[in-house]
Design a protein around this motif. Structure first.
Motif, PDB file in Angstrom:
ATOM      1  N   LEU A   1      23.428  28.531  13.416  1.00  0.00           N
ATOM      2  CA  LEU A   1      24.657  28.977  14.067  1.00  0.00           C
ATOM      3  C   LEU A   1      24.446  29.355  15.534  1.00  0.00           C
ATOM      4  O   LEU A   1      25.402  29.684  16.235  1.00  0.00           O
ATOM      5  N   ILE A   2      23.202  29.329  15.985  1.00  0.00           N
ATOM      6  CA  ILE A   2      22.896  29.672  17.368  1.00  0.00           C
ATOM      7  C   ILE A   2      22.554  28.385  18.109  1.00  0.00           C
ATOM      8  O   ILE A   2      21.502  27.782  17.854  1.00  0.00           O
ATOM      9  N   PRO A   3      23.429  27.951  18.998  1.00  0.00           N
ATOM     10  CA  PRO A   3      23.203  26.682  19.695  1.00  0.00           C
ATOM     11  C   PRO A   3      21.849  26.650  20.410  1.00  0.00           C
ATOM     12  O   PRO A   3      21.544  27.503  21.239  1.00  0.00           O
ATOM     13  N   GLY A   4      21.037  25.684  20.029  1.00  0.00           N
ATOM     14  CA  GLY A   4      19.760  25.472  20.690  1.00  0.00           C
ATOM     15  C   GLY A   4      18.622  26.379  20.238  1.00  0.00           C
ATOM     16  O   GLY A   4      17.526  26.307  20.788  1.00  0.00           O
ATOM     17  N   PHE A   5      18.830  27.226  19.222  1.00  0.00           N
ATOM     18  CA  PHE A   5      17.785  28.191  18.885  1.00  0.00           C
ATOM     19  C   PHE A   5      16.467  27.532  18.495  1.00  0.00           C
ATOM     20  O   PHE A   5      15.408  27.988  18.916  1.00  0.00           O
ATOM     21  N   SER A   6      16.497  26.476  17.702  1.00  0.00           N
ATOM     22  CA  SER A   6      15.223  25.858  17.307  1.00  0.00           C
ATOM     23  C   SER A   6      14.459  25.355  18.537  1.00  0.00           C
ATOM     24  O   SER A   6      13.235  25.480  18.610  1.00  0.00           O
ATOM     25  N   ALA A   7      15.171  24.825  19.530  1.00  0.00           N
ATOM     26  CA  ALA A   7      14.527  24.378  20.771  1.00  0.00           C
ATOM     27  C   ALA A   7      14.002  25.573  21.565  1.00  0.00           C
ATOM     28  O   ALA A   7      12.937  25.493  22.178  1.00  0.00           O
ATOM     29  N   VAL A   8      14.726  26.680  21.536  1.00  0.00           N
ATOM     30  CA  VAL A   8      14.300  27.892  22.242  1.00  0.00           C
ATOM     31  C   VAL A   8      13.016  28.427  21.631  1.00  0.00           C
ATOM     32  O   VAL A   8      12.062  28.761  22.338  1.00  0.00           O
ATOM     33  N   LYS A   9      12.967  28.498  20.303  1.00  0.00           N
ATOM     34  CA  LYS A   9      11.771  29.009  19.629  1.00  0.00           C
ATOM     35  C   LYS A   9      10.577  28.096  19.911  1.00  0.00           C
ATOM     36  O   LYS A   9       9.486  28.571  20.215  1.00  0.00           O
ATOM     37  N   ARG A  10      10.796  26.801  19.825  1.00  0.00           N
ATOM     38  CA  ARG A  10       9.732  25.829  20.094  1.00  0.00           C
ATOM     39  C   ARG A  10       9.246  25.957  21.544  1.00  0.00           C
ATOM     40  O   ARG A  10       8.048  25.958  21.818  1.00  0.00           O
ATOM     41  N   ALA A  11      10.186  26.120  22.481  1.00  0.00           N
ATOM     42  CA  ALA A  11       9.828  26.258  23.901  1.00  0.00           C
ATOM     43  C   ALA A  11       9.028  27.538  24.133  1.00  0.00           C
ATOM     44  O   ALA A  11       8.060  27.544  24.896  1.00  0.00           O
ATOM     45  N   ALA A  12       9.408  28.605  23.463  1.00  0.00           N
ATOM     46  CA  ALA A  12       8.690  29.882  23.610  1.00  0.00           C
ATOM     47  C   ALA A  12       7.248  29.741  23.130  1.00  0.00           C
ATOM     48  O   ALA A  12       6.309  30.139  23.827  1.00  0.00           O
ATOM     49  N   ILE A  13       7.067  29.164  21.962  1.00  0.00           N
ATOM     50  CA  ILE A  13       5.725  28.991  21.396  1.00  0.00           C
ATOM     51  C   ILE A  13       4.899  28.047  22.275  1.00  0.00           C
ATOM     52  O   ILE A  13       3.741  28.322  22.589  1.00  0.00           O
TER      53      ILE A  13
ATOM     54  N   LYS B   1      14.874  30.419  28.614  1.00  0.00           N
ATOM     55  CA  LYS B   1      16.132  30.280  29.357  1.00  0.00           C
ATOM     56  C   LYS B   1      16.487  28.812  29.540  1.00  0.00           C
ATOM     57  O   LYS B   1      17.643  28.412  29.329  1.00  0.00           O
ATOM     58  N   ASP B   2      15.503  28.018  29.908  1.00  0.00           N
ATOM     59  CA  ASP B   2      15.732  26.594  30.117  1.00  0.00           C
ATOM     60  C   ASP B   2      16.220  25.921  28.830  1.00  0.00           C
ATOM     61  O   ASP B   2      17.168  25.140  28.848  1.00  0.00           O
ATOM     62  N   ALA B   3      15.590  26.255  27.713  1.00  0.00           N
ATOM     63  CA  ALA B   3      15.987  25.653  26.435  1.00  0.00           C
ATOM     64  C   ALA B   3      17.385  26.103  26.011  1.00  0.00           C
ATOM     65  O   ALA B   3      18.174  25.300  25.512  1.00  0.00           O
ATOM     66  N   PHE B   4      17.699  27.386  26.215  1.00  0.00           N
ATOM     67  CA  PHE B   4      19.050  27.857  25.875  1.00  0.00           C
ATOM     68  C   PHE B   4      20.096  27.130  26.710  1.00  0.00           C
ATOM     69  O   PHE B   4      21.155  26.743  26.202  1.00  0.00           O
ATOM     70  N   GLN B   5      19.799  26.929  27.986  1.00  0.00           N
ATOM     71  CA  GLN B   5      20.764  26.270  28.864  1.00  0.00           C
ATOM     72  C   GLN B   5      20.867  24.774  28.572  1.00  0.00           C
ATOM     73  O   GLN B   5      21.975  24.238  28.469  1.00  0.00           O
ATOM     74  N   LYS B   6      19.719  24.097  28.401  1.00  0.00           N
ATOM     75  CA  LYS B   6      19.735  22.640  28.203  1.00  0.00           C
ATOM     76  C   LYS B   6      20.142  22.249  26.783  1.00  0.00           C
ATOM     77  O   LYS B   6      20.967  21.371  26.594  1.00  0.00           O
ATOM     78  N   GLU B   7      19.532  22.876  25.800  1.00  0.00           N
ATOM     79  CA  GLU B   7      19.771  22.481  24.408  1.00  0.00           C
ATOM     80  C   GLU B   7      20.977  23.190  23.792  1.00  0.00           C
ATOM     81  O   GLU B   7      21.706  22.608  23.011  1.00  0.00           O
ATOM     82  N   GLY B   8      21.130  24.473  24.132  1.00  0.00           N
ATOM     83  CA  GLY B   8      22.224  25.248  23.546  1.00  0.00           C
ATOM     84  C   GLY B   8      23.484  25.273  24.376  1.00  0.00           C
ATOM     85  O   GLY B   8      24.521  25.727  23.914  1.00  0.00           O
ATOM     86  N   LYS B   9      23.370  24.815  25.631  1.00  0.00           N
ATOM     87  CA  LYS B   9      24.509  24.840  26.562  1.00  0.00           C
ATOM     88  C   LYS B   9      25.064  26.257  26.702  1.00  0.00           C
ATOM     89  O   LYS B   9      26.268  26.466  26.808  1.00  0.00           O
ATOM     90  N   LEU B  10      24.161  27.247  26.688  1.00  0.00           N
ATOM     91  CA  LEU B  10      24.559  28.650  26.802  1.00  0.00           C
ATOM     92  C   LEU B  10      24.179  29.202  28.163  1.00  0.00           C
ATOM     93  O   LEU B  10      23.128  28.874  28.703  1.00  0.00           O
ATOM     94  N   ASP B  11      25.036  30.044  28.703  1.00  0.00           N
ATOM     95  CA  ASP B  11      24.724  30.760  29.930  1.00  0.00           C
ATOM     96  C   ASP B  11      23.927  32.004  29.559  1.00  0.00           C
ATOM     97  O   ASP B  11      24.196  32.649  28.543  1.00  0.00           O
ATOM     98  N   ILE B  12      22.969  32.353  30.374  1.00  0.00           N
ATOM     99  CA  ILE B  12      22.131  33.513  30.127  1.00  0.00           C
ATOM    100  C   ILE B  12      22.719  34.697  30.886  1.00  0.00           C
ATOM    101  O   ILE B  12      22.818  34.677  32.109  1.00  0.00           O
ATOM    102  N   GLU B  13      23.116  35.748  30.148  1.00  0.00           N
ATOM    103  CA  GLU B  13      23.662  36.940  30.787  1.00  0.00           C
ATOM    104  C   GLU B  13      22.566  37.896  31.230  1.00  0.00           C
ATOM    105  O   GLU B  13      22.681  38.552  32.253  1.00  0.00           O
ATOM    106  N   TYR B  14      21.500  37.993  30.442  1.00  0.00           N
ATOM    107  CA  TYR B  14      20.419  38.924  30.771  1.00  0.00           C
ATOM    108  C   TYR B  14      19.141  38.451  30.104  1.00  0.00           C
ATOM    109  O   TYR B  14      19.152  38.060  28.943  1.00  0.00           O
ATOM    110  N   ALA B  15      18.051  38.503  30.835  1.00  0.00           N
ATOM    111  CA  ALA B  15      16.739  38.166  30.286  1.00  0.00           C
ATOM    112  C   ALA B  15      15.700  38.974  31.043  1.00  0.00           C
ATOM    113  O   ALA B  15      15.811  39.150  32.256  1.00  0.00           O
ATOM    114  N   ASP B  16      14.701  39.477  30.333  1.00  0.00           N
ATOM    115  CA  ASP B  16      13.695  40.300  30.975  1.00  0.00           C
ATOM    116  C   ASP B  16      12.399  40.261  30.180  1.00  0.00           C
ATOM    117  O   ASP B  16      12.391  39.900  29.000  1.00  0.00           O
ATOM    118  N   VAL B  17      11.324  40.649  30.827  1.00  0.00           N
ATOM    119  CA  VAL B  17      10.023  40.821  30.186  1.00  0.00           C
ATOM    120  C   VAL B  17       9.747  42.315  30.200  1.00  0.00           C
ATOM    121  O   VAL B  17       9.739  42.933  31.260  1.00  0.00           O
TER     122      VAL B  17
END
Length: 132
Positions: A59-71, A105-121
């Motif tokens: 249900l989360i657009p692009g999540f599998s790509a995001v997880k794969r990109a993170a790893i 962020k890149d995977a969420f934007q490219k694969e999930g077509k989602l805008d990032i409101e906040y991201a931090d380390v």
């Protein structure tokens, strides 16, 4: 608007004993990692959910790509935070964190077509909550 309610609704009403055992083990590994300050244990425990993440991830657009990109970028673990689409990853250093953040962020934007409101380390707080 009603994301938490929708995300709870997709969770299985019953689970097998095997999934329960696997998830309990992952939760134990996550907690032990936190207590011992073992980043690899935290990451593995966090990434080993066999119940909630598999039900919610589609249900989360692009999540599998995001997880794969993170790893692929060096994260030791990655999962959904809360009802999503917020995600969290575990890394060993701030430098690694920046690379993982950029990949996620890149995977969420490219694969999930989602805008990032906040991201931090951020650094894991080892001392726990304190009264103010």
């Amino acid at each position: 608007k009603h994301r938490p309610k929708k995300m709870r609704a997709v969770l299985p009403k019953e689970i097998s004993m095997q999934l329960h055992i696997e998830n309990t083990g992952a939760a134990g590994e996550l907690l032990l990692g936190i207590v011992q300050g073992d980043v690899k244990g935290i990451g593995h425990g966090l990434s080993s959910d066999t119940i909630v993440e598999p039900a919610r991830a589609p249900l989360i657009p692009g999540f599998s790509a995001v997880k794969r990109a993170a790893i692929d970028a060096g994260a030791l673990g990655c999962t959904i935070s809360g009802a999503g689409p917020t995600s969290v990853a575990v890394v060993g250093s701030k430098k690694e964190g920046r690379a993982v953040l950029a990949a996620m962020k890149d995977a969420f934007q490219k694969e999930g077509k989602l805008d990032i409101e906040y991201a931090d380390v951020v650094k894991l707080c080892k001392s726990g909550a304190k009264p103010v």
